[in-house]
Design a protein around this motif. Structure first.
Motif, PDB file in Angstrom:
ATOM      1  N   VAL A   1       0.922  -1.290   0.030  1.00 25.19           N
ATOM      2  CA  VAL A   1      -0.069  -0.025  -0.128  1.00 25.19           C
ATOM      3  C   VAL A   1       0.572   1.328  -0.001  1.00 25.19           C
ATOM      4  N   LEU A   2       2.055   0.870   0.622  1.00 24.25           N
ATOM      5  CA  LEU A   2       2.965   2.411   0.657  1.00 24.25           C
ATOM      6  C   LEU A   2       3.293   2.668  -0.554  1.00 24.25           C
ATOM      7  N   PHE A   3       3.660   1.717  -1.259  1.00 22.62           N
ATOM      8  CA  PHE A   3       4.064   2.142  -2.856  1.00 22.62           C
ATOM      9  C   PHE A   3       2.871   2.563  -3.761  1.00 22.62           C
ATOM     10  N   GLU A   4       1.746   2.032  -3.384  1.00 17.27           N
ATOM     11  CA  GLU A   4       0.586   2.548  -4.122  1.00 17.27           C
ATOM     12  C   GLU A   4       0.264   3.933  -3.617  1.00 17.27           C
ATOM     13  N   LEU A   5       0.432   4.354  -2.619  1.00 19.31           N
ATOM     14  CA  LEU A   5       0.322   5.913  -2.254  1.00 19.31           C
ATOM     15  C   LEU A   5       1.353   6.702  -2.871  1.00 19.31           C
ATOM     16  N   ILE A   6       2.517   6.037  -2.997  1.00 19.26           N
ATOM     17  CA  ILE A   6       3.744   6.917  -3.449  1.00 19.26           C
ATOM     18  C   ILE A   6       3.194   7.222  -5.044  1.00 19.26           C
ATOM     19  N   ALA A   7       3.153   5.882  -5.707  1.00 16.64           N
ATOM     20  CA  ALA A   7       2.737   5.961  -6.984  1.00 16.64           C
ATOM     21  C   ALA A   7       1.526   6.907  -7.506  1.00 16.64           C
ATOM     22  N   GLU A   8       0.599   6.913  -6.509  1.00 18.94           N
ATOM     23  CA  GLU A   8      -0.777   7.799  -6.721  1.00 18.94           C
ATOM     24  C   GLU A   8      -0.293   9.383  -6.827  1.00 18.94           C
ATOM     25  N   ARG A   9       0.431   9.483  -5.696  1.00 19.38           N
ATOM     26  CA  ARG A   9       0.795  10.992  -5.590  1.00 19.38           C
ATOM     27  C   ARG A   9       1.873  11.329  -6.652  1.00 19.38           C
ATOM     28  N   TYR A  10       2.465  10.667  -7.288  1.00 18.62           N
ATOM     29  CA  TYR A  10       3.657  11.100  -7.988  1.00 18.62           C
ATOM     30  C   TYR A  10       3.362  12.255  -8.919  1.00 18.62           C
ATOM     31  N   GLU A  11       4.170  13.243  -8.738  1.00 17.18           N
ATOM     32  CA  GLU A  11       4.246  14.505  -9.739  1.00 17.18           C
ATOM     33  C   GLU A  11       2.627  14.952  -9.485  1.00 17.18           C
ATOM     34  N   ARG A  12       2.098  14.850  -8.723  1.00 17.94           N
ATOM     35  CA  ARG A  12       0.505  15.497  -8.267  1.00 17.94           C
ATOM     36  C   ARG A  12       0.561  16.063  -7.126  1.00 17.94           C
ATOM     37  N   LYS A  13       0.805  15.352  -6.056  1.00 17.23           N
ATOM     38  CA  LYS A  13       0.963  15.828  -4.658  1.00 17.23           C
ATOM     39  C   LYS A  13       2.171  15.636  -3.831  1.00 17.23           C
ATOM     40  N   SER A  14       2.677  16.386  -3.105  1.00 18.24           N
ATOM     41  CA  SER A  14       3.972  16.285  -2.227  1.00 18.24           C
ATOM     42  C   SER A  14       3.789  15.375  -1.196  1.00 18.24           C
ATOM     43  N   ILE A  15       4.872  14.649  -0.779  1.00 19.74           N
ATOM     44  CA  ILE A  15       5.286  13.887   0.234  1.00 19.74           C
ATOM     45  C   ILE A  15       6.575  14.177   0.959  1.00 19.74           C
ATOM     46  N   ALA A  16       6.542  14.141   2.159  1.00 18.90           N
ATOM     47  CA  ALA A  16       7.612  14.396   2.936  1.00 18.90           C
ATOM     48  C   ALA A  16       7.812  12.996   3.739  1.00 18.90           C
ATOM     49  N   ILE A  17       9.119  12.569   3.712  1.00 15.18           N
ATOM     50  CA  ILE A  17       9.611  11.500   4.476  1.00 15.18           C
ATOM     51  C   ILE A  17      10.638  11.742   5.313  1.00 15.18           C
ATOM     52  N   THR A  18      10.532  11.161   6.579  1.00 20.53           N
ATOM     53  CA  THR A  18      11.701  11.039   7.456  1.00 20.53           C
ATOM     54  C   THR A  18      11.993   9.667   7.790  1.00 20.53           C
TER      55      THR A  18
END
Ligand code: ADP
Ligand code: MG
Length: 288
Positions: free
Chosen positions: A181-198
Protein backbone atom coordinates in the motif's frame (compact mmCIF):
# COMPACT_ATOMS: atom_id res chain seq x y z
CA UNK A 1 -27.34 44.92 17.46
CA UNK A 2 -31.04 45.14 16.86
CA UNK A 3 -33.04 41.92 16.91
CA UNK A 4 -33.88 41.59 13.21
CA UNK A 5 -30.42 42.40 11.82
CA UNK A 6 -28.95 40.08 14.42
CA UNK A 7 -31.10 37.22 13.16
CA UNK A 8 -30.29 37.94 9.52
CA UNK A 9 -26.54 37.95 10.18
CA UNK A 10 -26.83 34.66 12.08
CA UNK A 11 -28.79 33.19 9.17
CA UNK A 12 -26.17 34.35 6.68
CA UNK A 13 -23.39 32.98 8.93
CA UNK A 14 -21.57 36.27 9.25
CA UNK A 15 -20.39 36.10 12.88
CA UNK A 16 -17.74 38.80 12.53
CA UNK A 17 -20.10 41.29 10.88
CA UNK A 18 -22.58 40.50 13.63
CA UNK A 19 -20.01 41.11 16.35
CA UNK A 20 -18.74 44.39 14.84
CA UNK A 21 -21.95 45.79 13.30
CA UNK A 22 -23.02 47.94 16.22
CA UNK A 23 -19.59 49.47 16.72
CA UNK A 24 -18.92 50.13 13.03
CA UNK A 25 -22.43 51.41 12.27
CA UNK A 26 -22.15 53.84 15.17
CA UNK A 27 -18.78 55.04 13.94
CA UNK A 28 -20.12 55.31 10.40
CA UNK A 29 -23.10 57.43 11.54
CA UNK A 30 -20.88 59.62 13.65
CA UNK A 31 -18.31 60.22 10.92
CA UNK A 32 -20.71 60.28 8.01
CA UNK A 33 -19.15 57.39 6.01
CA UNK A 34 -20.55 56.68 2.56
CA UNK A 35 -22.51 53.39 2.58
CA UNK A 36 -19.91 51.45 0.60
CA UNK A 37 -17.19 52.31 3.10
CA UNK A 38 -19.24 50.79 5.90
CA UNK A 39 -19.98 47.65 3.90
CA UNK A 40 -16.34 47.30 2.90
CA UNK A 41 -15.14 47.65 6.48
CA UNK A 42 -17.60 45.07 7.76
CA UNK A 43 -16.93 42.47 5.06
CA UNK A 44 -13.19 42.94 5.18
CA UNK A 45 -13.24 41.98 8.84
CA UNK A 46 -15.39 38.96 8.03
CA UNK A 47 -12.98 37.77 5.30
CA UNK A 48 -9.90 38.26 7.48
CA UNK A 49 -11.37 36.33 10.37
CA UNK A 50 -12.54 33.55 8.06
CA UNK A 51 -8.98 33.16 6.82
CA UNK A 52 -7.68 32.99 10.40
CA UNK A 53 -10.29 30.35 11.31
CA UNK A 54 -9.51 28.36 8.15
CA UNK A 55 -5.80 28.29 8.94
CA UNK A 56 -6.57 27.25 12.51
CA UNK A 57 -8.74 24.37 11.23
CA UNK A 58 -5.93 23.31 8.91
CA UNK A 59 -3.48 23.38 11.79
CA UNK A 60 -5.71 21.15 13.91
CA UNK A 61 -6.36 18.64 11.12
CA UNK A 62 -2.62 18.51 10.30
CA UNK A 63 -1.81 16.78 13.63
CA UNK A 64 1.44 18.75 13.73
CA UNK A 65 2.97 19.27 17.18
CA UNK A 66 2.25 22.90 17.92
CA UNK A 67 5.64 23.90 19.32
CA UNK A 68 7.83 22.36 16.59
CA UNK A 69 8.28 25.49 14.51
CA UNK A 70 11.06 26.69 12.25
CA UNK A 71 11.52 29.61 14.65
CA UNK A 72 12.49 27.19 17.45
CA UNK A 73 14.76 25.06 15.26
CA UNK A 74 18.46 25.65 15.83
CA UNK A 75 19.96 25.40 12.35
CA UNK A 76 23.48 25.81 13.70
CA UNK A 77 23.14 22.34 15.24
CA UNK A 78 22.83 20.80 11.75
CA UNK A 79 25.48 22.41 9.52
CA UNK A 80 24.70 20.05 6.62
CA UNK A 81 21.22 21.56 6.27
CA UNK A 82 21.00 24.91 4.52
CA UNK A 83 18.70 27.24 6.43
CA UNK A 84 18.24 29.30 3.28
CA UNK A 85 17.06 26.23 1.36
CA UNK A 86 14.52 25.32 4.05
CA UNK A 87 13.30 28.92 4.29
CA UNK A 88 12.89 28.99 0.52
CA UNK A 89 10.67 25.88 0.73
CA UNK A 90 8.65 27.61 3.45
CA UNK A 91 8.26 30.88 1.56
CA UNK A 92 7.68 29.80 -2.04
CA UNK A 93 5.10 27.06 -1.96
CA UNK A 94 4.84 26.46 -5.73
CA UNK A 95 6.86 23.24 -5.33
CA UNK A 96 3.69 21.79 -3.82
CA UNK A 97 1.86 22.41 -7.09
CA UNK A 98 4.45 20.26 -8.85
CA UNK A 99 4.17 17.49 -6.30
CA UNK A 100 7.84 17.80 -5.35
CA UNK A 101 9.03 15.92 -2.27
CA UNK A 102 11.25 16.47 0.77
CA UNK A 103 13.31 13.60 2.17
CA UNK A 104 15.04 13.90 5.53
CA UNK A 105 17.70 11.42 6.58
CA UNK A 106 19.61 11.04 9.82
CA UNK A 107 19.89 9.00 12.99
CA UNK A 108 17.29 9.32 15.77
CA UNK A 109 17.12 12.58 17.71
CA UNK A 110 18.73 14.91 15.15
CA UNK A 111 15.58 16.95 14.56
CA UNK A 112 14.08 15.39 11.42
CA UNK A 113 10.53 15.44 12.79
CA UNK A 114 11.01 18.92 14.26
CA UNK A 115 12.34 20.37 11.01
CA UNK A 116 9.62 18.90 8.80
CA UNK A 117 6.94 19.94 11.34
CA UNK A 118 8.30 23.48 11.27
CA UNK A 119 8.10 23.47 7.49
CA UNK A 120 4.56 22.05 7.72
CA UNK A 121 3.46 24.89 10.01
CA UNK A 122 4.94 27.46 7.64
CA UNK A 123 3.05 25.92 4.71
CA UNK A 124 -0.19 26.03 6.71
CA UNK A 125 0.46 29.71 7.44
CA UNK A 126 0.80 30.17 3.69
CA UNK A 127 -2.68 28.68 3.22
CA UNK A 128 -1.72 25.09 2.34
CA UNK A 129 -2.98 21.85 3.82
CA UNK A 130 -0.65 19.39 5.50
CA UNK A 131 -1.07 16.05 7.26
CA UNK A 132 1.58 14.69 9.60
CA UNK A 133 1.32 10.98 10.26
CA UNK A 134 3.53 8.17 11.50
CA UNK A 135 4.30 6.10 8.46
CA UNK A 136 3.53 2.75 10.12
CA UNK A 137 0.13 4.01 11.30
CA UNK A 138 -0.82 5.22 7.87
CA UNK A 139 0.30 1.94 6.30
CA UNK A 140 -1.91 0.10 8.77
CA UNK A 141 -4.86 2.34 7.93
CA UNK A 142 -4.34 1.79 4.20
CA UNK A 143 -4.01 -1.96 4.69
CA UNK A 144 -7.36 -2.06 6.46
CA UNK A 145 -8.83 0.02 3.65
CA UNK A 146 -7.49 -2.40 1.07
CA UNK A 147 -9.00 -5.35 2.92
CA UNK A 148 -12.35 -3.55 2.90
CA UNK A 149 -11.96 -2.64 -0.80
CA UNK A 150 -11.76 1.04 0.10
CA UNK A 151 -8.11 1.71 -0.77
CA UNK A 152 -8.82 3.99 -3.74
CA UNK A 153 -11.29 5.95 -1.64
CA UNK A 154 -8.81 6.27 1.24
CA UNK A 155 -6.02 7.43 -1.10
CA UNK A 156 -8.38 9.96 -2.67
CA UNK A 157 -9.16 11.35 0.79
CA UNK A 158 -5.46 12.10 1.25
CA UNK A 159 -5.53 14.17 -1.93
CA UNK A 160 -6.87 17.16 -0.08
CA UNK A 161 -3.49 17.54 1.57
CA UNK A 162 -0.85 19.44 -0.39
CA UNK A 163 1.84 17.80 1.72
CA UNK A 164 1.67 14.40 3.38
CA UNK A 165 4.40 13.92 5.98
CA UNK A 166 5.27 10.26 6.53
CA UNK A 167 7.27 10.25 9.73
CA UNK A 168 9.70 7.40 10.42
CA UNK A 169 9.47 5.34 7.27
CA UNK A 170 12.11 3.00 8.67
CA UNK A 171 9.72 1.78 11.37
CA UNK A 172 7.29 0.22 8.93
CA UNK A 173 7.36 -3.46 9.87
CA UNK A 174 8.34 -6.21 7.48
CA UNK A 175 4.89 -7.83 7.65
CA UNK A 176 3.32 -4.46 6.79
CA UNK A 177 5.39 -4.27 3.63
CA UNK A 178 3.73 -7.23 2.05
CA UNK A 179 0.61 -5.44 0.93
CA UNK A 180 2.44 -2.73 -1.05
CA UNK A 181 0.00 0.00 0.00
CA UNK A 182 2.89 2.36 0.69
CA UNK A 183 4.09 1.97 -2.87
CA UNK A 184 0.60 2.60 -4.17
CA UNK A 185 0.40 5.78 -2.12
CA UNK A 186 3.72 7.00 -3.55
CA UNK A 187 2.74 6.08 -7.11
CA UNK A 188 -0.67 7.71 -6.71
CA UNK A 189 0.77 11.03 -5.57
CA UNK A 190 3.72 11.05 -7.99
CA UNK A 191 4.08 14.43 -9.73
CA UNK A 192 0.71 15.52 -8.34
CA UNK A 193 0.89 15.87 -4.57
CA UNK A 194 3.91 16.23 -2.34
CA UNK A 195 5.23 13.76 0.20
CA UNK A 196 7.79 14.38 2.94
CA UNK A 197 9.53 11.38 4.47
CA UNK A 198 11.77 11.12 7.50
CA UNK A 199 13.95 8.03 7.77
CA UNK A 200 16.88 6.86 9.80
CA UNK A 201 17.95 4.30 7.24
CA UNK A 202 19.45 4.97 3.80
CA UNK A 203 17.70 4.01 0.56
CA UNK A 204 19.72 0.80 0.40
CA UNK A 205 17.83 -0.48 3.44
CA UNK A 206 14.38 0.45 2.22
CA UNK A 207 13.94 -3.09 0.92
CA UNK A 208 12.65 -3.75 4.43
CA UNK A 209 9.60 -1.57 3.88
CA UNK A 210 8.63 -2.52 0.35
CA UNK A 211 7.67 -5.90 -1.02
CA UNK A 212 10.76 -6.55 -3.15
CA UNK A 213 13.81 -4.96 -4.72
CA UNK A 214 12.04 -3.87 -7.91
CA UNK A 215 9.31 -2.13 -5.95
CA UNK A 216 11.88 -0.44 -3.71
CA UNK A 217 13.72 0.94 -6.73
CA UNK A 218 10.46 2.08 -8.31
CA UNK A 219 9.38 3.83 -5.08
CA UNK A 220 12.75 5.52 -4.50
CA UNK A 221 12.87 6.54 -8.15
CA UNK A 222 9.53 8.34 -7.92
CA UNK A 223 10.35 9.95 -4.59
CA UNK A 224 13.72 11.38 -5.57
CA UNK A 225 12.74 12.46 -9.08
CA UNK A 226 11.62 15.90 -7.87
CA UNK A 227 12.94 16.18 -4.37
CA UNK A 228 14.94 18.11 -1.85
CA UNK A 229 17.07 15.80 0.25
CA UNK A 230 18.16 16.99 3.67
CA UNK A 231 20.90 14.96 5.29
CA UNK A 232 21.13 15.40 9.02
CA UNK A 233 24.12 13.36 10.03
CA UNK A 234 24.89 14.91 13.38
CA UNK A 235 24.73 13.64 16.92
CA UNK A 236 21.34 13.45 18.62
CA UNK A 237 20.23 16.93 19.70
CA UNK A 238 18.72 15.48 22.88
CA UNK A 239 21.94 13.69 23.78
CA UNK A 240 23.97 16.81 23.11
CA UNK A 241 21.58 18.89 25.22
CA UNK A 242 21.87 16.36 28.04
CA UNK A 243 25.67 16.38 27.80
CA UNK A 244 25.71 20.15 27.78
CA UNK A 245 23.57 20.22 30.91
CA UNK A 246 26.01 17.90 32.72
CA UNK A 247 29.42 19.09 31.60
CA UNK A 248 31.07 22.38 32.60
CA UNK A 249 30.63 25.04 29.94
CA UNK A 250 34.15 24.92 28.52
CA UNK A 251 34.27 21.16 28.04
CA UNK A 252 30.86 21.13 26.45
CA UNK A 253 32.00 23.39 23.64
CA UNK A 254 34.91 21.10 22.83
CA UNK A 255 32.75 17.95 22.96
CA UNK A 256 30.10 19.39 20.68
CA UNK A 257 32.60 20.46 18.06
CA UNK A 258 34.29 17.07 18.02
CA UNK A 259 31.00 15.21 17.82
CA UNK A 260 29.79 17.25 14.88
CA UNK A 261 33.00 16.72 12.94
CA UNK A 262 33.19 13.01 13.64
CA UNK A 263 29.57 12.42 12.85
CA UNK A 264 29.93 13.72 9.30
CA UNK A 265 30.98 10.18 8.50
CA UNK A 266 28.08 8.59 10.38
CA UNK A 267 26.58 5.65 8.49
CA UNK A 268 23.32 7.30 7.64
CA UNK A 269 23.90 8.93 4.27
CA UNK A 270 21.01 8.07 1.97
CA UNK A 271 23.34 6.40 -0.54
CA UNK A 272 25.29 7.87 -3.44
CA UNK A 273 22.30 9.52 -5.02
CA UNK A 274 22.12 12.19 -2.32
CA UNK A 275 25.71 13.34 -2.63
CA UNK A 276 24.58 15.71 -5.33
CA UNK A 277 23.18 18.58 -3.34
CA UNK A 278 21.04 20.16 -6.00
CA UNK A 279 17.37 20.20 -5.01
CA UNK A 280 16.17 18.14 -7.97
CA UNK A 281 17.70 14.74 -8.33
CA UNK A 282 17.89 12.47 -11.29
CA UNK A 283 16.17 9.14 -10.83
CA UNK A 284 18.65 6.64 -9.41
CA UNK A 285 17.48 3.94 -11.77
CA UNK A 286 15.06 3.56 -14.59
CA UNK A 287 11.98 1.73 -13.65
CA UNK A 288 10.64 -0.69 -16.12
P1 ADP B 1 14.23 12.92 15.01
O1 ADP B 1 12.90 13.06 14.37
O2 ADP B 1 15.37 13.11 14.08
O3 ADP B 1 14.36 11.64 15.79
P2 ADP B 1 13.26 15.05 16.70
O4 ADP B 1 12.81 16.04 15.70
O5 ADP B 1 12.21 14.24 17.37
O6 ADP B 1 14.37 14.09 16.08
O7 ADP B 1 14.14 15.81 17.79
C1 ADP B 1 14.35 15.31 19.08
C2 ADP B 1 14.15 16.45 20.10
O8 ADP B 1 15.19 17.38 19.98
C3 ADP B 1 12.86 17.20 19.88
O9 ADP B 1 12.36 17.63 21.12
C4 ADP B 1 13.29 18.40 19.03
O10 ADP B 1 12.45 19.51 19.23
C5 ADP B 1 14.69 18.65 19.56
N1 ADP B 1 15.59 19.11 18.49
C6 ADP B 1 16.31 18.35 17.65
N2 ADP B 1 17.06 19.07 16.83
C7 ADP B 1 16.83 20.36 17.16
C8 ADP B 1 17.33 21.61 16.68
N3 ADP B 1 18.25 21.67 15.69
N4 ADP B 1 16.87 22.75 17.25
C9 ADP B 1 15.95 22.70 18.25
N5 ADP B 1 15.46 21.54 18.77
C10 ADP B 1 15.88 20.39 18.23
MG1 MG C 1 11.29 11.71 14.43
Amino acid sequence: MEGRLDLILTDLRLPTVKRLALELCTQSDREGWPGNRLLEALFEHEINEREVRRIERHRIESALTSDKRLSSFDFSAVPSVSKAQVMALAAGTEWLDRGANVLLFGPPGVGKSHLISGLGHALIDAGRRVLFVRCSELVQRLQTARRDLRLAHELAKLDRFDLLVLDDLSYVRRDQAETSVLFELIAERYERKSIAITANTPFSQWGEVFVDAAMTVAAVDRLVHHSTILEMNVQSYRRRAAQAAQAPAKRVRATTTTATTLDKTAPCAPDDVTRDETPSHQPIANNQ
